[in-house]
Every structure is written in structure tokens, then in C-alpha cells.
Design an enzyme around this catalytic site. Structure first.
Site, PDB file in Angstrom:
ATOM      1  CD  GLU A  39      12.851  -2.400  -5.836  1.00 21.40           C
ATOM      2  OE1 GLU A  39      13.055  -3.625  -5.701  1.00 21.40           O
ATOM      3  OE2 GLU A  39      11.753  -1.935  -6.182  1.00 21.40           O
ATOM      4  NE  ARG A  84      -3.496  -8.029  -1.151  1.00 15.11           N
ATOM      5  CZ  ARG A  84      -3.600  -7.053  -2.042  1.00 15.11           C
ATOM      6  NH1 ARG A  84      -4.641  -7.033  -2.856  1.00 15.11           N
ATOM      7  NH2 ARG A  84      -2.692  -6.110  -2.135  1.00 15.11           N
ATOM      8  CD  GLU A  88       4.132  -5.497  -4.126  1.00 14.35           C
ATOM      9  OE1 GLU A  88       5.075  -5.047  -3.440  1.00 14.35           O
ATOM     10  OE2 GLU A  88       2.947  -5.201  -3.936  1.00 14.35           O
ATOM     11  CG  ASN A 121      -0.336  -7.824  -4.836  1.00 12.52           C
ATOM     12  OD1 ASN A 121      -0.100  -7.246  -3.787  1.00 12.52           O
ATOM     13  ND2 ASN A 121       0.000  -7.319  -6.012  1.00 12.52           N
ATOM     14  CB  VAL A 146      -8.706  -2.852  -4.973  1.00 15.23           C
ATOM     15  CG1 VAL A 146      -9.755  -1.785  -5.266  1.00 15.23           C
ATOM     16  CG2 VAL A 146      -8.372  -2.895  -3.488  1.00 15.23           C
ATOM     17  N   GLY A 171       0.784  -1.216   0.000  1.00 12.05           N
ATOM     18  CA  GLY A 171       0.000   0.000   0.000  1.00 12.05           C
ATOM     19  C   GLY A 171       0.822   1.274   0.000  1.00 12.05           C
TER      20      GLY A 171
END
Length: 454
Positions: free
Chosen positions: A199, A291, A287, A289, A294, A163
Site C-alpha cells: 500500500e 480486542r 485495520e 483491532n 493497551v 505490533g
């Protein structure tokens, strides 16, 4: 077979899950805090259980109370939605220890990919391109050496959470120590983990993510990509699918790498791999996610596939009933996130009473929300109150539909960002697709400079 699901979440995602469960003939149990006693998901579910006070740690983050509610109401499974406990491996393990099904990937995978430094190492092993930087978490001295070696600007990034929290950019050497210490402090407060890594900042990059479906039998599919580059301070505000300017050869390579990464880690649910694309020939893993996201809505709109339904089927150990060649891209879709916030006060959250609400409609318009006329927005949770999604045969058609939808959308009683998004939908650079992850912050500053935002 899953017959009753406890939804360990609130707001529009809880309502979204309940609707699919009703279609599938599955009963639902809603949990709610004392602040959410009049919430829509409480009214829509088969049963509802109050599990604590208004603060998240008293309710939606309280694992023991959530698990007790699931067991006492005879649930077979728990759906975590997004946020809260959705990417918490300890919670996923506890769900399974209670003899329940966690609707998401295995806890070990959540743990592996939730640790961003470890995820980066794993992607290197899998042969997926990653952003140059440190090989894991680094203390200040080593972090500074890495930053000098790869060249400024650099990003200091928390290994846990997401987030946009625990992230700071150091433009030059003299900025590094302050950015590093600030990122660590913010990560410690937000996630209870102050580990950070370094990074390279990819200049003028687009944030592209690939939607994945993977079952327990080795089937991994992608549902194309989403462009999530329109962000304010690393928080997404508008997403679209597919990316309007991604060359086909890059799309094919990126989706293939996303599928390869998912197979390598043994993924078995709905998930997303996020990449940074430099606008030319190179892209890098950011990355994963683990899950539902949104912005899953726009992937549903362009494919006609219910991702929540697929997620539940996979958790129920059913083989994926889709093949990659059957998945078609049906036009273009855009999502705008509507927040209860005061644009003139630096977008500060502004909860309150919804005195009047009018929702848009029509062909190719979808609204996901949990607010209604007379609803009181609690001050304890995220400021997003509504998602407006449009779908058209072309990107321009989707944009035009979004403009009309935002014209029709009326939210009275609380400040909101509808007008800001409406202006954004008319910006020439947005219409041409010429934007990157820094575009919105620059646009906001321009509005402040010319007095549009005061």
C-alpha cells in the site's frame, strides 16, 4: 450469567481485568507460567492455575491447557486481554465449543478483520476510505507492478499479526525486492503466515484510532478518538485522547465511518478502528483491532466509562446501557508506556530485578502495572512494565501532570525509558502537537547525533 472468568493473560492487563471483575462481583481464575508464579495477577485472583513452562507456547499460547484450566475450575467465560490469543479466531471457536463465553467478538469477525488484506476488501465494500494499494496478498512480480503504479514510497505489510512486525518501507524501486523479502520472512517467523500486501505510504500522517462499543442488538457507539502517532519503529510509546489537532468535521466523518464499519461486519464487543490521517482532508482505514487495547485507559479517562466492564456485559448478552448523546469528552488524557529497556543500546529489552519502585499519584494520575518492589521481570515476555496515565481539563494540564508523574516515578534495578519520555514531554513540537508517525524515530536520531544517547 457470567459468575467466574478465566483470564487468559498476564501482567497489568490481567490485574486490570481482575479489578473490574471484583467490582462486578465476578470471581476470577488466573493462569500463570512457572516464570510468573510470584506475579501480581496470581495473588489478586480468586484462584490461580499454573499451566506450563515459561515460554509463551508452553503456557499463555497453549489453548488446550487454558481451556482445561477453565473447565476444571468451573468458569463461565474466558477473557483474553490483549496480545497472546486475543485475536485468534481458532481459540475463540474452541472456547465456544467448550460451552464457555469468549469475551470478545464472534470468531468469524475476528478472522475477517484479522486478515488485513481481507479487512481492506471488506472496508471497500462498506464504503470506508482505504489506502491505495494491492487488492489483497500479492507475489513479488505483481507487488512490484502495484508499487510502480501507486508510486514510491510504499509499505509492504503482513496480512496477519501486528505490533509493527512484518512491515517494511521501500523508499524507491531499488529498495523494493529487499523490503518485500524481509517483510515476508519476518511475517513467516512471527505469525506463521508470509502473505503480504502493498500500500501507498501516506506521508507525514497521523495514526488516529476510534474506540468502539457494540452490543448484540445493533447498538454501536464511539468513545471519540486517540492519537497514537508517537511510535518508535511502528511501536506505540505515547498515546493521547482526543487528538488535539483533528478538525471537527474530520472527527465527525471518521467516527461515523468507524461506526459504519463496525455495523457492516456485525461487530459485537469492544474494538478499535485505526486510520491514517494526512493532516488535511483525507483519512484512510488501516485495520481493526478486535480486542481491548493497551491504550484503552485514555478513552476511559476522558469518558469515565469502564471499557472492561462494558466488554463483559456485552459478552453476557446484555444490552448496552449507554447512548451516544450521553458520552462526553471530559478533558484530555495522555498515556506513557514504561518499558524495561536500555535506551542507549537501541532500546534493547532489559529484564531483571526491581530493587526499588515508587509509583506516582495525585489527582488525575493513574498507574496500571503488575510490578512491585522486589519483583523479578521475566525475560520471556513483552518489555512493557507499567502504564502511566494523566488526565487534565486541557492538553497542557495533562502534559504538566505527566511530567510530574514521571519525576515521581522511580524504577531501580533495570534500565528503563522514563527519562527518555520525560525529555519527550518537554519537546516543543510535541507540546504544539506537531508530530506524525515518523517524529519519534527522527527525535531519537537527533539525540544520538548530539550525544544525548550514547
Amino acid at each position: 450469567m457470567i459468575e467466574r472468568i478465566l483470564i487468559a493473560n498476564r501482567g497489568e492487563i490481567a490485574v486490570r481485568i481482575i479489578r473490574t471483575c471484583k467490582e462486578m462481583g465476578i470471581e476470577t481464575v488466573a493462569i500463570y507460567s512457572t516464570a510468573d508464579k510470584d506475579a501480581l495477577h496470581v495473588q489478586y485472583a480468586t484462584k490461580a492455575v499454573c499451566i506450563g513452562g515459561p515460554r509463551s507456547d508452553e503456557s499463555y499460547l497453549n489453548m488446550q491447557r487454558i481451556l482445561s484450566a477453565a473447565c476444571l475450575t468451573g468458569c463461565d467465560a474466558i477473557h483474553p486481554g490483549f496480545g497472546f490469543l486475543s485475536e485468534n479466531p481458532a481459540f475463540a471457536r474452541l472456547v465456544e465449543q467448550c460451552g464457555l463465553i469468549f469475551i470478545g467478538p464472534d470468531a468469524d469477525v475476528i478472522e475477517m478483520m484479522g486478515n488485513k488484506a481481507r479487512a481492506k476488501e471488506t472496508m471497500i465494500e462498506a464504503g470506508v476510505p482505504v489506502i491505495p494499494g494491492s487488492r489483497g496478498v500479492v507475489e513479488l512480480d505483481e507487488a512490484f507492478q502495484v508499487a510502480r503504479a501507486i508510486g514510491f514510497p510504499v509499505l509492504i505489510k503482513a496480512r496477519s499479526g501486528g505490533g509493527g512486525r512484518g512491515m517494511r518501507v521501500a523508499e524507491a524501486e531499488e529498495d523494493f525486492i529487499d523490503a518485500y523479502t524481509t517483510a515476508r520472512a519476518e511475517a513467516r517467523t512471527a505469525f506463521g503466515d508470509d502473505g503480504v500486501y502493498v500500500e501507498k505510504v501516506v506521508q507525514s500522517a497521523k495514526h488516529i484510532e476510534v474506540q468502539l462499543l457494540a452490543d448484540h442488538y445493533g447498538n454501536v457507539l464511539h468513545l471519540f478518538e486517540r492519537d497514537c502517532s508517537l511510535q518508535r519503529r511502528n511501536q506505540k510509546i505515547v498515546e493521547e485522547a482526543p487528538c488535539c489537532c483533528l478538525p471537527e468535521k474530520i472527527r465527525e466523518a471518521m467516527t461515523a465511518d468507524a461506526v459504519k464499519a463496525s455495523r457492516y461486519v456485525g461487530y459485537n464487543s469492544v474494538g478499535t478502528i485505526e486510520f491514517l490521517w494526512d493532516g488535511a482532508e483525507r483519512y484512510y482505514f488501516m485495520e481493526m483491532n478486535t480486542r481491548i487495547q493497551v491504550e484503552h485507559t485514555i478513552s476511559e479517562m476522558i469518558t469515565g466509562i469502564d471499557l472492561i466492564k462494558q466488554q463483559i456485559r456485552i459478552a453476557d448478552k446484555k444490552k448496552c446501557n449507554l447512548k451516544q448523546e450521553d458520552i462526553r469528552c471530559l478533558g484530555h488524557a495522555i498515556e506513557c508506556r514504561i518499558n524495561a529497556e536500555d535506551v542507549s543500546a537501541d532500546f534493547a529489552p532489559r529484564p531483571g530485578h526491581i530493587s526499588f519502585l515508587n509509583l506516582p499519584g495525585g489527582r488525575g494520575v493513574r498507574v496500571d502495572t503488575a510490578i512491585y518492589n522486589g519483583y523479578d521481570i521475566p525475560p520471556y515476555y513483552d518489555s512493557m512494565i507499567l502504564k502511566c496515565i494523566t488526565n487534565g481539563e486541557s492538553r497542557l494540564e495533562a502534559i504538566k501532570k505527566m511530567r510530574i508523574a514521571l519525576e515521581e516515578l522511580i524504577v531501580e534495578g533495570v534500565p528503563n525509558n522514563v527519562e527518555f519520555l520525560y525529555v519527550l514531554m518537554h519537546e516543543p513540537e510535541f507540546i504544539k502537537g506537531r508530530f506524525d508517525t515518523g517524529y519519534v524515530d527522527t527525535f531519537v536520531q537527533e539525540l544520538k547525533d548530539n550525544g544525548t544517547i550514547v
